[in-house]
Design an enzyme around this catalytic site. Sequence first.
Site, PDB file in Angstrom:
ATOM      1  N   GLY A 215       0.811  -1.205   0.000  1.00 47.51           N
ATOM      2  CA  GLY A 215       0.000   0.000   0.000  1.00 47.51           C
ATOM      3  C   GLY A 215       0.849   1.261   0.000  1.00 47.51           C
ATOM      4  N   SER A 216       0.361   2.273   0.679  1.00 43.08           N
ATOM      5  CA  SER A 216       1.012   3.585   0.622  1.00 43.08           C
ATOM      6  C   SER A 216       2.378   3.640   1.281  1.00 43.08           C
ATOM      7  CB  SER A 216       0.097   4.640   1.244  1.00 43.08           C
ATOM      8  OG  SER A 216      -1.052   4.818   0.438  1.00 43.08           O
ATOM      9  N   ALA A 217       2.724   2.639   2.092  1.00 44.15           N
ATOM     10  CA  ALA A 217       4.074   2.607   2.646  1.00 44.15           C
ATOM     11  C   ALA A 217       5.113   2.508   1.530  1.00 44.15           C
ATOM     12  CB  ALA A 217       4.218   1.422   3.609  1.00 44.15           C
ATOM     13  N   PHE A 218       4.713   1.948   0.380  1.00 52.27           N
ATOM     14  CA  PHE A 218       5.626   1.814  -0.748  1.00 52.27           C
ATOM     15  C   PHE A 218       5.937   3.158  -1.407  1.00 52.27           C
ATOM     16  CE2 PHE A 218       6.607   0.948  -5.229  1.00 52.27           C
ATOM     17  CZ  PHE A 218       7.595  -0.021  -5.100  1.00 52.27           C
ATOM     18  N   LYS A 219       5.153   4.162  -1.125  1.00 55.98           N
ATOM     19  CA  LYS A 219       5.356   5.468  -1.760  1.00 55.98           C
ATOM     20  C   LYS A 219       6.730   6.057  -1.438  1.00 55.98           C
ATOM     21  CE  LYS A 219       0.404   6.472  -1.895  1.00 55.98           C
ATOM     22  NZ  LYS A 219      -0.730   7.192  -1.285  1.00 55.98           N
TER      23      LYS A 219
END
Length: 487
Positions: A215-219
Amino acid sequence: MIRCIRRAAAFCLVLLVALLVNAARVQVFQADALDANPANRRLAIARYHQPRGAIMVGGESVTGSKDSGQQLRYERTYKHGPLYAAVTGYASQTYGTTLVENAEDPVLSGTSPLLSVFPLWNDITGRRHSGGRAVTTIRASVQRAAYDGLGGRKGAVVALEPSTGRILALVSSPSYDPGVLSGTGRSVTSAWQRLTSDADQPMLNRAIRQTYPPGSAFKIVTAAAALDAGLVTDVEAPTDTPDPYVLPHTSTMLPNEPSGCGNASLAYAVTVSCNTVMAGLGVKVGLPGMLDAVRKFGFNDTSLRIPSGVAKSNFDTEMSSDQLALSSIGQFDTTATPLQMAMVSAAVANGGELKYPYLVDHTTTASGATVSTTGQRTYQRAMYPATAMQLQQMMIDVVSNGTGTVAAIPGATVGGKTGTAQNGVGNIGSPYAWFISWARADGADRPAVAVAVVVEDASAKRGDISGGGDAAPIAKAVMEAALAGTP
């Protein structure tokens, strides 16, 4: 008469030679096959005739042995078994070994030639040395904070020391007691069947063997790729990204949970977690650039060992532009282990230099003499130092005034990133909540810890606040334990 005696002697000599040849065939050429024969219990009897060496955490043994009085004499025991199961694994007379019990089995069982004073001493004498010790990098207080934080919920926690790669905590939940598998007999078989058929999969090491959409942790990875590529030179400048963002070559619109993402800057997009900005940047970086970036963090590596094997974290090598956009925000086919996401946070915290993670610091003989030591080494230069500094500030802003404020710690600088990954067909399931972070004590010259937390089926809204609400408090407790400096 003499001729008959000579013939008899010659015949006896032929029989003697044949006997010697057959003995050599059995002892030399068939030795390995006979040792491996399941009907041969000699090796198993010898293996369990003495206590197994200890696995150590902070100077304390978390394993032991007990005399069963049976033919396979000594069985493995575990102190705080469920707490350390994701570290130790099990050593079973029935089902073999896993994790550190498996990776360091030669030392622990006393069969390693490194335990001998002289080369080949064991082979010459036929003796087995006392089992040696495997000294882990785990800190008991950090491990306990992670375990208690999950509280039996499905998920995992990994904590790393960014400057060295030492694994300070490795927890998978729900857990199990490895001791119930140690011996033989009906009770062990029953325990195995119960554990392997449990729908919650307590024997699955979610920290290193399970992958999740990050999810957004990959951003953070996408932001690093865009900064390193020079696509963003001013993190406060508008990115010319519309809201909503239409995925390339489709009519599908990608929405945002927070407001203000239209034409937002990279700094704002990371702080409040704008999908549109990060998806657009991933497309601009392009597939070759994104593949190069993710490789430096450890994605698509099938050979990572800590020393146990780690599941591959995936970023597809062939994708269309719309798929790349989704992959760049941690969706589509992008998956990661909690260890991998802790490595992402550690690389940022350590100025862009990613250290190779490791779980066993050194091994010793039973008397404490060092047998082997795990050397610290660099895994990759994950990003430029200037990029790491910019990402550090953006992650600090996430905790100061973004989606991760619950992770703030007085007396320390904390950086973080929340994330929520959709789950189930059509995204109808509850989301996975992520939080990756790092912490540096005020006045310290380097961060003390980098953490990744994932909570499965988190009972929260689908926005990134799920990571802040479910996973961030766990990460905060783990960071506080690491900053406290207690064993």
